[in-house]
Write an enzyme that holds these catalytic residues in place. Structure first.
Site, PDB file in Angstrom:
ATOM      1  CG  ASP A   1      -2.294   1.536   1.571  1.00 57.08           C
ATOM      2  OD1 ASP A   1      -2.431   2.159   0.760  1.00 57.08           O
ATOM      3  OD2 ASP A   1      -2.274   1.306   2.597  1.00 57.08           O
TER       4      ASP A   1
ATOM      5  CG  ASP B   1      -3.539   8.437  -2.705  1.00 59.05           C
ATOM      6  OD1 ASP B   1      -4.091   8.378  -2.741  1.00 59.05           O
ATOM      7  OD2 ASP B   1      -2.174   8.537  -1.717  1.00 59.05           O
TER       8      ASP B   1
END
Length: 1186
Positions: A477, A768
């Site tokens: 991540d 994102d």
């Protein structure tokens, strides 16, 4: 600043906007928050969070696969429209536990985390232990040895090894369960205040029933799942801490319904609750409550779960709906899925071969025994040492003879008994002990200790230690894993103007902005540097158009959130710090930024918020709130301003916000804001967009009525509320955008570079934006300027197919042209993955990704993260590791071969689902390159050594059987056979498996390429296994035939030569181990040489016991020079081939690890000589001086 600022709507309101008188009661509730005034009833919206990111994580936990990723959005919508059906619900009679429980078999509130009771411990524990096939095998062997026809060893001796293994494991399991029983007893006997006969009395937790009314005080733990009825706050709000459930320490709000708040005498309350049956989803609750013949709806904001702690609220009262094992926290009380190490799975294949080898040995002995019986069938009646006839009685009969075929069959079974240790029963316990020791040293490693959080490395699963040394893919991540997840406000774009200039403290004050509250100075806990231009404009141009735009922007930051402000004491009694408790670091950063610029959120109640705006304290009525969910990707708040205007503030991701912003109103501002967003993302900032609109009385009434209808719907309520939110969040005017920095963790670039040098592929899977992810990729050295980036951003299956085909052509050309494949980087977004995953395009994606050195997946959902991991696991044998810090990483962590949780800012869901946990991403380097390498090398060697030490003993017995007419009598004392694996040779292999180091930490970190030895399986492979078997056969031949030849013309008895074989084998296997030890410590010395001494002592003790065979044999044997000649000759002849082969391989075909080991020795020698020279020079100087 006066209230004129709040009336600035510029282009955002129509000319006919009318002021609306809004004076709501101080009450808020969820999902529907209702207020009454003399003329209006206003609805406060807080939609069910069924589609929140956290809930998606819970759904993933319960899923049994990673299918249908393409229907991700569709499945979420279906979840949002859940309904309660009568067959799936339960009825709870408020304040009537007797009636609640008479018709339904509800669980009591007693919890049980223990596995056993006094009666069930023995059968259940044995049942669990015998899940290991090897234990079943040894049980069968022990049973066969009890039969008179097959008795080879003494009956007690045959069951001793298995009994000891079972006993040790049972004691360990029993102790652990006793601790669980003790914890359960303490938990069940805690006290709560329960309403009994109209008064609250203390009652043990275990005696609480569904329907009881319970009262809790501040800092008290909730004993069961309850629906709130009333709180000490007049608006019905309660603040709770959920750290015991989801690991998050920030406070959350729960609400009592207005219908129950109106009841002044809560002791006399009565009613019925219809709610869903118990389930594991801690973020969802559906129900209806009928109080005073009025029906109201219940949602997740009305229920408080067992294990929560009441905070910042004096007291709360609720009715019990779920108890004991039916509470949500207990239904979730199961560990992460069990994983088995790759090495252990490979070991099972070798054990299967050893089983076949055992069958072959037994078959040879039994067949040859049959041949021998046929050849000597006429001599069997009176043959010495066999004699078929029994002449001890009057009737002459056969003595233990059952016929030719039965004799072959019994001989086969007896062979299995004699050769049983070919399957190493002690190996399983040795592996567990070695893993435990390895875990201890990993936990105590100071290089993986984070001083800032006082966090040590955690081993949450011991069965995959060795897999750490064979990782090929790391799936990471980004936010909170590569970055700190400590957000800091950096830039602001307000109405098309970029404020990213020089930063300073507010008004030059060292302590930052502060306000005065009740004579106390109150400062934000977190300092934020502010923009000089913004400060100037807020101070001097507050009444201008641009000043009002800035006002609305910061008002949106301060109000559009679920922040709970809490005052904290400081060392100065006249000063307080205000701490903003937030559910996300982004939200927290925005509120701190607003406070630093003079918009300080001071107070939040259920019905209003108080914001100190540049010294002017203003109260805003919170008329409604639509919280963030993963479909809308935005949240909104409806505020009643001091001038009685109604404003809607919305913030969210740019991908969704620009769809609801009316670009025709402020085209230039929207265009500039988009440009600024791209600029912010390019430097790695996280971005959010803010918008607003004003509601006239008609629009507000329309929203209010539609919200009321949706909130009172008994079916499809969540979906209807979502539609109300979507209808409200339209035709917004742009306010601006924010850029928040999430800094890289310390050492991340260096860590990624080391992993890449170790031939480990690092893939980043993030939610994102693509620009943000690429920027972080460059700053973390994941991406380099020399890489060719292959970007795939498509929104259809056909376009994805074309992009993949073109990308494959590019990658193939790069490889065929001689270009390095490490210069390729694949960047793909979540939308493209929707069409690729779980389709025929998966294979093309895998082919492309496998050719790239870096894969960066942007805007991916949690299920897609798991699917990417599964993409590699399904198509390769390479080991995968997933690392993350949030609930959205749980499915990925559990899907990978090794899961690592980062104990960061987003709670502990990832940690609780992981195999290992640590505080920083950079700790991955010592974990994999150092401990992973050591663990794999040690475990691989230990398994092969266990195969060898058991097999050499068995084959010696096999040779003896061939020379004793296949009768399977053993010259080795049965007690020596039993103690061989349990005492004589067990300790050294465990100690070496924990402590030996083939290379130092310095070398492993200096040369990350050495990690490839695990990826290539250099310490455990088929070649090494067969070489071990060949070496075993040679050593067994030497051990057996050297004494046989030496004593062939002597009258030595069986027990004496048996003692010689016992000592020779023990000496041999321990010296064999000593040859392979690299790093000698006093513990390794003590274990190896101590085992030899213990063996000698045990053999002597056994031979001095008169009732055992071979009385005094060792003393007669040791007095003969042949004994010592044989002992030394066996050791030398057995180990010479191994020594020669090791020397030749190390000289002519050394591995990288062996080369590095020699370099270490050479370096140590040079340093030692240099130190000696320096000491001699120092001595000369001192001598000349004095």
């Amino acid at each position: 600043m006066n209230s004129d600022h709040s009336s600035s709507t510029t282009e955002m309101s129509s000319d006919d906007t009318k002021n609306v008188d809004l004076q709501p009661q101080k009450h808020i509730e969820g999902p529907i928050r209702s207020y009454n005034s003399s003329s209006h009833r206003y609805i406060l919206l807080n939609p069910l969070r069924e589609n929140s990111v956290k809930e998606v994580g819970v759904i993933e936990l319960g899923s049994k696969g990673v299918r249908s990723y393409g229907s991700y959005r569709k499945s979420n919508m279906s979840m949002s429209r859940r309904e309660i059906r009568d067959e799936d619900s339960r009825l709870v009679y408020v304040n009537d536990p007797v009636k609640s429980n008479e018709s339904f078999a509800f669980a009591g509130n007693s919890v049980r985390t223990s596995k056993y009771s006094v009666l069930t411990f023995l059968p259940r524990n044995l049942f669990e232990q015998f899940h290991r096939v090897a234990y079943v095998y040894f049980l069968i062997i022990a049973v066969l040895n009890q039969l008179p026809q097959l008795a080879v060893f003494g009956r007690f001796a045959s069951i001793l090894p298995l009994s000891l293994v079972l006993l040790v494991t049972a004691i360990k399991d029993g102790y652990e369960d006793w601790r669980r029983h003790r914890s359960d007893r303490v938990e069940n006997n805690r006290l709560s205040s329960v309403l009994v006969n109209n008064t609250f009395e203390q009652k043990k937790w275990k005696d609480i029933q569904v329907g009881d009314i319970i009262k809790f005080s501040a800092n008290e733990t909730i004993s069961c799942d309850i629906v709130l009825l009333s709180t000490s706050d007049p608006t019905g709000v309660a603040y709770i801490e959920t750290i015991n459930i989801d690991g998050e320490s920030n406070l959350k709000t729960r609400y009592a319904k207005q219908e129950t708040l109106r009841i002044k005498e809560i002791e006399k309350i009565s009613g019925v609750i219809q709610c869903e049956k118990p389930n594991r989803n801690i973020y969802v609750f559906l129900g209806n409550m009928e109080i005073d013949q009025k029906q109201t709806t219940l949602g997740p904001s009305n229920i408080v779960l067992r294990g929560c702690v009441l905070k910042n609220t004096n007291w709360a009262v609720g009715v019990v709906v779920y108890t004991g094992m039916e509470t949500k926290v207990m239904l979730n009380n199961s560990g992460a899925q069990s994983k088995r190490s790759h090495l252990e799975a490979r070991m099972n294949k070798e054990i299967i071969f050893l089983s076949f080898f055992l069958v072959v040995l037994c078959s040879i002995v039994s067949i040859l025994a049959g041949v021998w019986l046929r050849r000597h069938r006429d001599e069997l009646d009176n043959m010495p040492f066999y004699r078929r006839k029994d002449y001890s009685g009057e009737d002459v009969d056969n003595y233990k003879y059952y016929g030719w075929w039965w004799e072959i069959f019994f001989t086969f079974l007896m062979s299995v008994i004699v050769f049983q240790i070919m399957i190493p029963i002690a190996l399983y316990i040795s592996m567990e002990l070695v893993r435990l020791g390895q875990a201890y040293f990993m936990i105590r490693d100071g290089n993986m200790y984070d001083g800032s959080t006082d966090s040590r490395f955690q081993c949450r699963a011991l069965n995959v230690n060795e897999d750490l040394g064979q990782i090929k893919y790391v799936f990471s991540d980004k936010t909170g894993t590569l970055t700190e997840n400590k957000m800091e406000f950096q830039y602001a774009s307000i109405f098309g103007v970029d404020y990213s200039g020089e930063k300073t403290e507010f008004y030059g004050e060292q302590g930052g902005y502060y306000v005065q509250v009740d004579g106390l100075i109150v400062r934000p806990k977190m300092k934020v540097h502010v923009d000089r231009d913004l400060v100037r404009l807020l101070k001097s141009e507050s009444d201008t158009k641009i000043g009002k735009q800035i006002y609305d922007f910061f008002l949106a930051l301060a109000s559009c959130n679920t922040i709970v402000p809490i005052l904290m004491d400081t060392s100065n009694p006249a000063e307080k710090l205000i701490d903003y408790q937030a559910e996300s670091p982004d939200e927290q950063a925005l509120v701190y930024a607003a406070a630093a610029h003079g918009f300080m959120l001071i107070e939040r109640t259920s019905g209003h918020i108080v914001i100190d705006i540049l010294g002017d304290r203003q109260r805003f009525n919170v008329l409604g709130m639509h919280e963030f969910d993963s479909e809308r990707k935005r949240m909104s708040v409806i505020l009643g301003c001091p001038d009685n205007r109604v404003k809607v503030f919305v913030k969210g991701a740019d991908t969704t916000m620009f769809n609801v912003i009316d670009k025709s109103k402020n085209t230039d501002a929207v265009t500039e804001t988009e440009r600024h967003l791209h600029s912010y993302s390019s430097v790695g900032l996280r971005t959010l967009v803010m918008g607003m609109k004003s509601l006239n009385s008609h629009e507000f009434e329309q929203w209010r009525s539609s919200c009321e209808v949706a909130s009172n719907a008994l079916k499809g309520r969540a979906g209807l509320l979502k539609e109300v939110a979507i209808n409200l969040e339209t035709n917004l005017s742009i306010l601006g955008a924010s850029g928040i920095e999430d800094k890289l963790q310390q050492g991340v670039p260096e860590a990624i570079e080391s992993l890449r040098m170790a031939n480990i592929k690092v893939w980043v899977l993030t939610g994102d934006k693509q620009e943000t992810a690429i920027s972080i990729g460059y700053s973390s050295k994941l991406l380099t300027s020399t890489m060719t980036q292959i970007v795939i951003n498509n929104n259809s299956t056909e376009s994805c197919r074309r992009s993949l085909e073109e990308a494959l052509i590019i990658s193939r050309k790069a490889i065929t042209s001689g270009a390095n494949a490490s210069l390729l980087a694949l960047i793909i977004d979540g939308t493209s993955l929707v069409y690729i995953l779980d389709s025929e395009l998966e294979e093309q994606l895998f082919e492309l990704a496998s050719k790239c050195a870096v894969v960066l997946c942007c805007r991916v959902a949690p299920l897609q993260k798991a699917a990417i991991v599964m993409l590699i696991k399904k198509r390769t044998d390479d080991l995968t590791l997933a690392i993350g810090d949030g609930a959205n990483d749980v499915s990925m962590i559990q899907m990978a071969d090794v899961g690592i949780g980062i104990s960061g800012q987003e709670g502990r869901q990832a940690v609780m689902a992981s195999d290992f946990a640590m505080a920083q991403f950079r700790f991955l380097v010592p974990l994999l390159l150092v401990h992973g390498h050591w663990n794999y090398q040690r475990m691989g060697y230990m398994i092969l050594y266990n195969f060898y030490r058991n097999a050499v003993f068995v084959v010696v017995l096999f040779w003896y059987a061939l020379y004793t007419a296949f009768t399977l009598t053993s010259a080795i004392n049965e007690w020596n056979s039993v103690l061989y694996t349990l005492v004589y040779t067990s300790v050294p292999t465990i100690v070496v498996g924990i402590l030996d180091k083939d290379l130092s930490r310095t070398s492993l970190l200096k040369y990350p390429q050495l990690y490839a030895s695990g990826q290539k399986q250099e310490s455990y492979n088929s070649k090494l296994f067969w070489l071990t078997i060949a070496d075993t056969l040679w050593q067994s031949v030497v051990v057996f035939f050297v004494p046989l030849l030496a004593y062939r013309k002597s009258d030595i008895d069986g027990p004496s030569i048996g003692d010689l074989w016992t000592l020779a084998v023990v000496f041999l296997v321990n010296l064999h181990l000593a040859m392979d030890v690299v790093t000698w410590t006093w513990i390794i010395h003590a274990s190896i040489w101590g085992s030899i001494v213990v063996t000698i002592i045990c053999v002597i003790i056994i031979d001095v016991i008169p009732i055992l065979p071979g009385y005094w044999a060792i003393f007669h044997l040791a007095g003969d020079g042949k004994f010592w000649f044989c002992l030394i000759g066996i050791i030398v002849a057995s180990l010479i081939p191994r020594f020669v082969v090791k020397t030749l391989v190390q000289h002519y075909r050394p591995s990288d690890v062996q080369i590095a080991g020699e370099a270490e020795k050479f370096t140590d020698l040079i340093e030692s000589r240099n130190a000696e020279v320096e000491m001699n020079l120092l001595d000369d100087i001192c001598h000349n001086k004095y």
